[in-house]
Design a protein around this motif. Structure first.
Motif, PDB file in Angstrom:
ATOM      1  N   GLN A 374       0.874  -1.169   0.000  1.00 35.79           N
ATOM      2  CA  GLN A 374       0.000   0.000   0.000  1.00 35.79           C
ATOM      3  C   GLN A 374       0.911   1.219   0.000  1.00 35.79           C
ATOM      4  O   GLN A 374       1.884   1.270   0.772  1.00 35.79           O
ATOM      5  N   ALA A 375       0.637   2.185  -0.853  1.00 36.31           N
ATOM      6  CA  ALA A 375       1.548   3.320  -1.007  1.00 36.31           C
ATOM      7  C   ALA A 375       0.779   4.635  -0.991  1.00 36.31           C
ATOM      8  O   ALA A 375      -0.446   4.678  -1.183  1.00 36.31           O
ATOM      9  N   ASP A 377       1.399   9.131  -1.934  1.00 37.40           N
ATOM     10  CA  ASP A 377       2.226  10.115  -2.636  1.00 37.40           C
ATOM     11  C   ASP A 377       3.167  10.832  -1.675  1.00 37.40           C
ATOM     12  O   ASP A 377       2.817  11.117  -0.522  1.00 37.40           O
ATOM     13  N   ALA A 394       6.928   7.425  -4.048  1.00 39.41           N
ATOM     14  CA  ALA A 394       5.805   6.665  -3.491  1.00 39.41           C
ATOM     15  C   ALA A 394       6.245   6.097  -2.141  1.00 39.41           C
ATOM     16  O   ALA A 394       7.206   5.318  -2.068  1.00 39.41           O
ATOM     17  N   ILE A 427       2.101   7.739  -6.803  1.00 39.14           N
ATOM     18  CA  ILE A 427       1.432   6.449  -6.992  1.00 39.14           C
ATOM     19  C   ILE A 427       0.874   6.307  -8.410  1.00 39.14           C
ATOM     20  O   ILE A 427       0.760   5.186  -8.917  1.00 39.14           O
ATOM     21  N   LEU A 430       3.744   5.195 -10.532  1.00 37.00           N
ATOM     22  CA  LEU A 430       4.036   3.816 -10.140  1.00 37.00           C
ATOM     23  C   LEU A 430       3.038   2.857 -10.791  1.00 37.00           C
ATOM     24  O   LEU A 430       3.419   1.799 -11.313  1.00 37.00           O
ATOM     25  N   GLY A 431       1.770   3.244 -10.774  1.00 37.83           N
ATOM     26  CA  GLY A 431       0.746   2.418 -11.414  1.00 37.83           C
ATOM     27  C   GLY A 431       0.957   2.288 -12.908  1.00 37.83           C
ATOM     28  O   GLY A 431       0.775   1.202 -13.487  1.00 37.83           O
TER      29      GLY A 431
END
Length: 467
Positions: A374-375, A377, A394, A427, A430-431
Motif C-alpha cells: 500500500q503506497a 504520494d 511513493a 502512486i 508507479l501504477g
C-alpha cells in the motif's frame, strides 16, 4: 467537411470541420473522467480562346492546359491532291484562257485545300475513336463513369462503412437498468451465442432489474452474471431461445494503429442504434476513472462517445469488435464532456476478463502486476514535514505479509523513487509502470530508507481482483 456559406456574411465563407480533431493530450494525474459511455483545374465555366485570325500581329503563344492538346502547323499531315486529266503526274495546272497556261496554284491556296481535307479526316478519325472508346468504357465500367481500374474512393469507403454497420448493428443492444436511484440506459454487445453480453460495470452497478432491447426491437429480461470493477466490465445474459442472436466478431486490438478509422455503435441518450465515426487517436492510454481505479492501455478515439454509448461497440472497418467505449474526458474549465476525447477498453482485455466472468461470475486472475504494497504520494510538503531525503516518490505505507515486496525486503516508510530505469514521482506513475508489466516479471526497485539509498530486486506478484 461542411462548407458553411452565408451570402450576406462573407466572413462565413470558409470551410469548417464537422468533426472533432484528433487529440493526443495525455491524461494528467488527477484529471477526472466521466463514466459514460497535383493539377489545378480551371473553373467549369472557364474557356480558352485562340488568338483572333483577323489580326496576326496580336497572336500569342497558346495557353496550355493539362487536358488540352494543341497541334502546330508543322505537325499537320499533308495530303496530296489527286492527278486530274490533262496534267502531268506530280504537277497541277489550271487552264484559264485558250492558248494560255497558268502557273500552279499558290502555296496559300493549296494549304487551304489540304487543311480542309485534313480537318475532315481528323474529325472522322476522332469520331471513330470516340465511339469505340465509349463502347469499351460501357462494357468495363460496371456502372461507374471512371476509367477501368480506377476505383471511386468516396463510394468505396461509403460502401465499406455501410457493410460494416449492417454486420455489427444486430450484435449491439440497449441495456435498461432499474435501481434504487432511478433508471439508466447503456449499451452492450452480444459476444456469445449462449446469450452472454459484455457491457460496462458502471452501466449495471446498483441495478435491481435489467432488460435488453435487441436491434429488432424485441425486449428480453436480463440477468447479471459477473462484474469486474477494476476493468469496468460486466456480463449480463438473456435467454438465447427467445430470439435469433447475432454474435460480434472479437478483433485483436494489438493490431490497431493510430489514424485507423473506427466506428462507435451504441445508444447515446437512449437513441438506439446510433453510429458515429472517427479514428484511433492514440493507444495505450492509462486513464483514471474517478473512483480510484486506473483502466490500462485504453484506446483513445475521436468517435463521439455520449451518455448511453457506454458498453457499446468500437469496431474497425472489417467489422471486428476492437473496443468497448467507456469514458469521455471532462473539460476541467467548464466541467463538461470534452468533444473528440473518448476512451475504449481494448478487445484483448475483454477477451481476458469476459471468459472468467462467464465461467466463475467473477475475476479470478487480473493478469496485472503488483508490488503487493500500500503506497501514498510524497510531495514537497510531506517530505519537509517528515524530514525525507527526496521531495517526490511513493511512500510504502504497508507491506503485504508474505507477498513479493516482503520477500524482496521492502519495508514500511521506504520511499520508492525508481522502477528499473523509470522514475517514480507518485502512486500514479508507479501504477503506469506496473500496468506495462506482467506477474512474474523481475524489476529493480530503487528506494530511500532514511538517508540511505538502496536497490532491491523484486519478482512482481499479481494484483488481486475486487469483488
Amino acid at each position: 467537411m461542411i462548407i458553411v456559406y452565408d451570402p450576406n456574411n462573407p466572413a462565413t465563407n470558409v470551410p469548417r470541420s464537422s468533426e472533432g480533431g484528433v487529440s493526443s493530450q495525455e491524461a494528467q494525474p488527477g484529471q477526472a473522467f466521466e463514466q459514460r459511455s497535383g493539377a489545378v483545374h480551371p473553373p467549369a465555366n472557364a474557356h480558352l480562346e485562340e488568338p483572333s485570325p483577323t489580326d496576326a500581329s496580336q497572336a500569342t503563344e497558346p495557353f496550355t492546359h493539362p487536358h488540352a492538346y494543341a497541334q502546330s502547323s508543322a505537325q499537320r499531315s499533308t495530303i496530296p491532291l489527286a492527278d486530274q486529266p490533262g496534267t502531268s503526274s506530280g504537277q497541277q495546272f489550271v487552264q484559264s484562257e485558250p492558248g494560255t497556261t497558268s502557273f500552279p496554284p499558290t502555296p496559300s491556296s493549296a494549304r487551304r485545300k489540304i487543311s480542309w481535307l485534313g480537318a475532315l479526316l481528323a474529325a472522322l478519325i476522332a469520331l471513330t475513336l470516340f465511339l469505340f472508346g465509349w463502347q469499351f468504357g460501357a462494357h468495363n465500367s460496371n456502372g461507374s463513369n471512371l476509367l477501368p481500374g480506377i476505383p471511386s474512393t468516396t463510394n468505396g469507403t461509403d460502401s465499406a462503412r455501410a457493410t460494416v454497420i449492417a454486420k455489427v448493428r444486430p450484435t449491439v443492444v440497449q441495456v435498461n437498468v432499474t435501481g434504487s436511484s432511478g433508471n439508466s440506459v447503456g449499451s452492450g454487445v452480444i459476444i456469445d451465442k449462449r446469450g452472454y453480453i459484455i457491457t460496462n460495470n458502471h452501466v449495471v452497478e446498483g441495478g435491481q432489474n435489467m432488460e435488453v432491447v435487441l436491434s429488432t426491437g424485441a425486449t428480453l429480461p436480463a440477468q447479471l452474471i459477473g462484474q469486474a470493477p477494476d476493468d469496468d466490465l460486466a456480463i449480463v445474459r438473456i435467454d438465447p431461445t427467445k430470439s435469433h442472436l447475432e454474435v460480434a466478431a472479437l478483433g485483436d486490438s494489438s493490431n490497431l494503429q493510430v489514424g485507423q478509422e473506427v466506428l462507435a455503435i451504441g445508444n447515446p441518450l437512449g437513441i438506439t442504434q446510433t453510429v458515429t465515426a472517427g479514428i484511433v487517436s492514440a493507444l495505450g492510454r492509462n486513464v483514471a476513472t474517478g473512483n480510484g481505479t486506473i483502466l490500462p492501455s485504453t484506446i483513445q478515439t475521436d468517435a463521439a462517445i455520449n451518455p448511453g454509448n457506454s458498453g457499446g461497440a468500437l469496431v474497425d472497418m472489417q467489422g471486428n469488435l476492437v473496443g468497448i467505449p467507456t469514458l469521455t474526458a471532462i473539460d476541467p474549465q467548464f466541467k463538461t464532456p470534452a468533444n473528440g476525447v473518448g476512451f475504449a477498453i481494448p478487445s484483448n482485455r475483454v477477451n481476458f476478463i469476459a471468459p472468467q466472468l462467464i465461467q466463475y461470475g467473477k475475476v479470478t486472475r487480473t493478469g496485472r502486476a503488483a508490488l503487493e504494497i500500500q503506497a501514498a504520494d510524497v510531495d514537497p510538503t510531506f517530505a519537509r514535514q517528515n524530514n525525507l531525503p527526496v521531495s517526490q516518490g511513493a511512500l510504502v505505507v504497508e507491506v503485504t505479509p508474505g507477498g513479493s515486496a516482503d520477500k524482496a525486503g521492502l519495508k514500511q516508510n521506504d520511499v520508492i523513487v525508481q522502477i528499473n530505469d523509470q522514475p517514480v514521482t507518485g502512486i500514479l506513475s508507479l501504477g503506469d509502470i506496473l500496468i506495462a508489466k506482467n506477474p512474474g516479471d523481475t524489476v529493480s526497485v530503487k528506494i530511500w530508507r532514511g538517508s540511505q539509498q538502496k536497490t532491491v530486486n523484486e519478482v512482481l506478484g499479481e494484483l488481486p481482483a475486487r469483488s
